[in-house]
Design a protein around this motif. Structure first.
Motif, PDB file in Angstrom:
ATOM      1  N   ALA A 202      65.668  29.171  26.252  1.00 33.65           N
ATOM      2  CA  ALA A 202      66.334  27.938  25.830  1.00 33.65           C
ATOM      3  C   ALA A 202      65.792  26.752  26.614  1.00 33.65           C
ATOM      4  CB  ALA A 202      67.844  28.066  26.034  1.00 33.65           C
ATOM      5  N   ASP A 204      62.756  26.576  27.869  1.00 27.12           N
ATOM      6  CA  ASP A 204      61.408  26.326  27.346  1.00 27.12           C
ATOM      7  C   ASP A 204      61.460  25.505  26.060  1.00 27.12           C
ATOM      8  OD1 ASP A 204      60.344  27.771  29.424  1.00 27.12           O
ATOM      9  OD2 ASP A 204      59.989  29.601  28.256  1.00 27.12           O
ATOM     10  N   GLU A 205      62.435  25.815  25.195  1.00 29.13           N
ATOM     11  CA  GLU A 205      62.562  25.067  23.946  1.00 29.13           C
ATOM     12  C   GLU A 205      62.925  23.610  24.211  1.00 29.13           C
ATOM     13  OE1 GLU A 205      64.909  25.159  19.652  1.00 29.13           O
ATOM     14  OE2 GLU A 205      65.246  26.742  21.123  1.00 29.13           O
ATOM     15  N   GLN A 209      60.853  20.343  22.990  1.00 36.06           N
ATOM     16  CA  GLN A 209      61.503  19.318  22.166  1.00 36.06           C
ATOM     17  C   GLN A 209      61.474  17.953  22.846  1.00 36.06           C
ATOM     18  OE1 GLN A 209      62.186  19.740  19.184  1.00 36.06           O
ATOM     19  NE2 GLN A 209      63.195  21.684  18.704  1.00 36.06           N
ATOM     20  N   ARG A 219      53.997  20.108  18.338  1.00 43.74           N
ATOM     21  CA  ARG A 219      55.347  20.557  18.664  1.00 43.74           C
ATOM     22  C   ARG A 219      55.741  21.757  17.788  1.00 43.74           C
ATOM     23  NH1 ARG A 219      58.330  17.169  21.244  1.00 43.74           N
ATOM     24  NH2 ARG A 219      57.436  15.390  20.126  1.00 43.74           N
ATOM     25  N   GLU A 222      53.895  24.847  19.031  1.00 45.06           N
ATOM     26  CA  GLU A 222      54.466  25.411  20.261  1.00 45.06           C
ATOM     27  C   GLU A 222      55.801  26.080  19.992  1.00 45.06           C
ATOM     28  OE1 GLU A 222      54.425  23.366  23.888  1.00 45.06           O
ATOM     29  OE2 GLU A 222      52.412  22.530  23.657  1.00 45.06           O
ATOM     30  N   LEU A 223      56.590  25.526  19.076  1.00 43.67           N
ATOM     31  CA  LEU A 223      57.875  26.146  18.735  1.00 43.67           C
ATOM     32  C   LEU A 223      57.662  27.471  18.002  1.00 43.67           C
ATOM     33  CD1 LEU A 223      59.957  23.017  17.637  1.00 43.67           C
ATOM     34  CD2 LEU A 223      60.321  24.435  19.678  1.00 43.67           C
ATOM     35  N   LEU A 226      56.815  29.915  20.669  1.00 46.95           N
ATOM     36  CA  LEU A 226      58.027  30.261  21.410  1.00 46.95           C
ATOM     37  C   LEU A 226      58.867  31.256  20.612  1.00 46.95           C
ATOM     38  CD1 LEU A 226      59.871  29.838  23.866  1.00 46.95           C
ATOM     39  CD2 LEU A 226      60.927  27.931  22.638  1.00 46.95           C
ATOM     40  N   GLN A 227      58.941  31.065  19.293  1.00 42.40           N
ATOM     41  CA  GLN A 227      59.691  31.999  18.464  1.00 42.40           C
ATOM     42  C   GLN A 227      59.057  33.385  18.492  1.00 42.40           C
ATOM     43  OE1 GLN A 227      62.702  31.527  16.983  1.00 42.40           O
ATOM     44  NE2 GLN A 227      62.549  33.737  16.647  1.00 42.40           N
ATOM     45  N   ARG A 230      60.243  34.952  21.538  1.00 44.93           N
ATOM     46  CA  ARG A 230      61.638  35.400  21.332  1.00 44.93           C
ATOM     47  C   ARG A 230      61.662  36.732  20.569  1.00 44.93           C
ATOM     48  NH1 ARG A 230      63.682  29.711  20.651  1.00 44.93           N
ATOM     49  NH2 ARG A 230      65.219  29.414  22.320  1.00 44.93           N
TER      50      ARG A 230
END
Length: 364
Positions: A202, A204-205, A209, A219, A222-223, A226-227, A230
């Motif tokens: 969280a 990192d997100e 953002q 962005r 990178e998201l 990140l997913q 996860r």
């Protein structure tokens, strides 16, 4: 230790008469001997001697882990011997520089006389790969098909029998699986660990953002990454999901073994886990140096042959380049860094848990 009765002479002890007369140049059979063929032979003979020593050390480690219990004193010896293997691997990698003093034209002066001999036929190197855990089913498709077809039948039979025995990878997995997964009374380690990782992701997100230097395209990228991280974490906690990822080749270790290795790495400063941590680190370094050796070998072959096929009939450089990344053994230990947390974020182990671990781990 008693003194020897008969005097020991240096040359006789090392059997130098055999060793120094074992360089027979193929080029000499067809005309003027190629000067650099002597270097080529000696380099490969030295490789085989070091392979013999590595196999000697590896065999003793496999013997230790084949038993029902691995005692602390044995683990000390195992780590010591694996560090010796790592030092030898350093020499093997450096030896490629000696081979590279030979120019392509100097190699081509005798290369065609070697057909169909090939490094494929090094039985000791195949023993090393199999002993570590690189059995035929884990090789790339071309390698699966060609692994034995250049060997004499007796060598093929020997290696196929060896593949049926437990490798160090398999024995290490069982050893890790014997570590309890830290569910003691009201202390649920992995539930606490999952909470800590959720908090880290969280954070990192929020950083992504709130980063004003990122474009919207960057962005989103990178998201997405990140997913993906996860999703990897989610697989770690879910047995069925982990099994799915394992079937796709993302993991090789069992879920229980990977969790145990992760715990050892996270708490490696605890005296109880220091030797297991060193053991895991040694296996990681052995895999790394083996990968470096493959890479440097591939680069050397490209430098010597360009796009020519190998003497054994492979695609030469292209084949070696593919095996560099594909024929990894302990890749899970490298990827474990994905799941590592900073020391400050780790759940603290209660005193009673440390005490119970101390009792339980003695039998490992």
């Amino acid at each position: 230790m008693k003194k020897n009765v008969d005097p020991c002479y240096y040359g006789d002890y090392l059997q130098l008469d055999k060793l120094l007369s074992a360089q027979h140049l193929q080029s000499a059979k067809y005309g003027e001997p190629a000067h650099d063929e002597t270097l080529f032979i000696i380099v490969h003979q030295v490789y085989e001697l070091w392979f013999k020593q590595i196999l000697h050390e590896l065999s003793s480690v496999i013997d230790v882990f084949s038993a029902q219990q691995v005692k602390d004193q044995q683990l000390t010896t195992v780590v010591h011997r694996l560090k010796r293997v790592i030092s030898i691997q350093g020499l093997l990698n450096d030896q490629i520089s000696v081979m590279e003093t030979m120019s392509p034209q100097e190699f081509l002066a005798f290369r065609d006389y070697l057909v169909p001999a090939s490094g494929f036929q090094s039985i000791q190197f195949k023993m090393l790969e199999i002993g570590l855990g690189l059995k035929r089913e884990f090789r790339i498709d071309f390698d699966k098909q060609s692994f034995y077809n250049r060997l004499e039948q007796k060598d093929r039979d020997f290696l196929e029998a060896l593949e049926k025995k437990d490798s160090l990878f398999e024995l290490t997995q069982r050893w890790l699986e014997r570590l309890p997964l830290l569910e003691f009374d009201d202390f649920k380690f992995w539930a606490l660990y999952r909470q800590a990782t959720d908090k880290m992701l969280a954070s990192d997100e929020a950083i992504i953002q709130g980063n004003p230097t990122l474009s919207e395209k960057d962005r989103r990228q990178e998201l997405r990454e990140l997913q993906s991280t996860r999703d990897t974490f989610a697989a770690l906690w879910d047995e069925q999901e982990y099994s799915n990822w394992q079937s796709q080749g993302h993991f090789r270790l069992s879920q229980r073994a990977l969790l145990a290795a992760l715990f050892i790495n996270q708490y490696n400063e605890e005296p109880l886990f220091n030797l297991p941590y060193q053991f895991i680190t040694c296996l990681t370094e052995i895999d790394e140096k083996l990968t470096i050796w493959r890479y440097r070998h591939a680069m050397m072959v490209q430098r010597m042959l360009g796009g020519k096929i190998g003497t054994g009939g492979s695609s030469g450089h292209e084949y070696l380049k593919r095996t560099t990344e594909s024929n990894r053994i302990f890749k899970d230990f490298f990827n474990m860094a994905t799941f590592m947390l900073p020391k400050a974020a780790l759940p603290e182990l209660p005193a009673n848990v440390k005490g119970q671990l101390g009792f339980v781990m003695v039998g490992l």
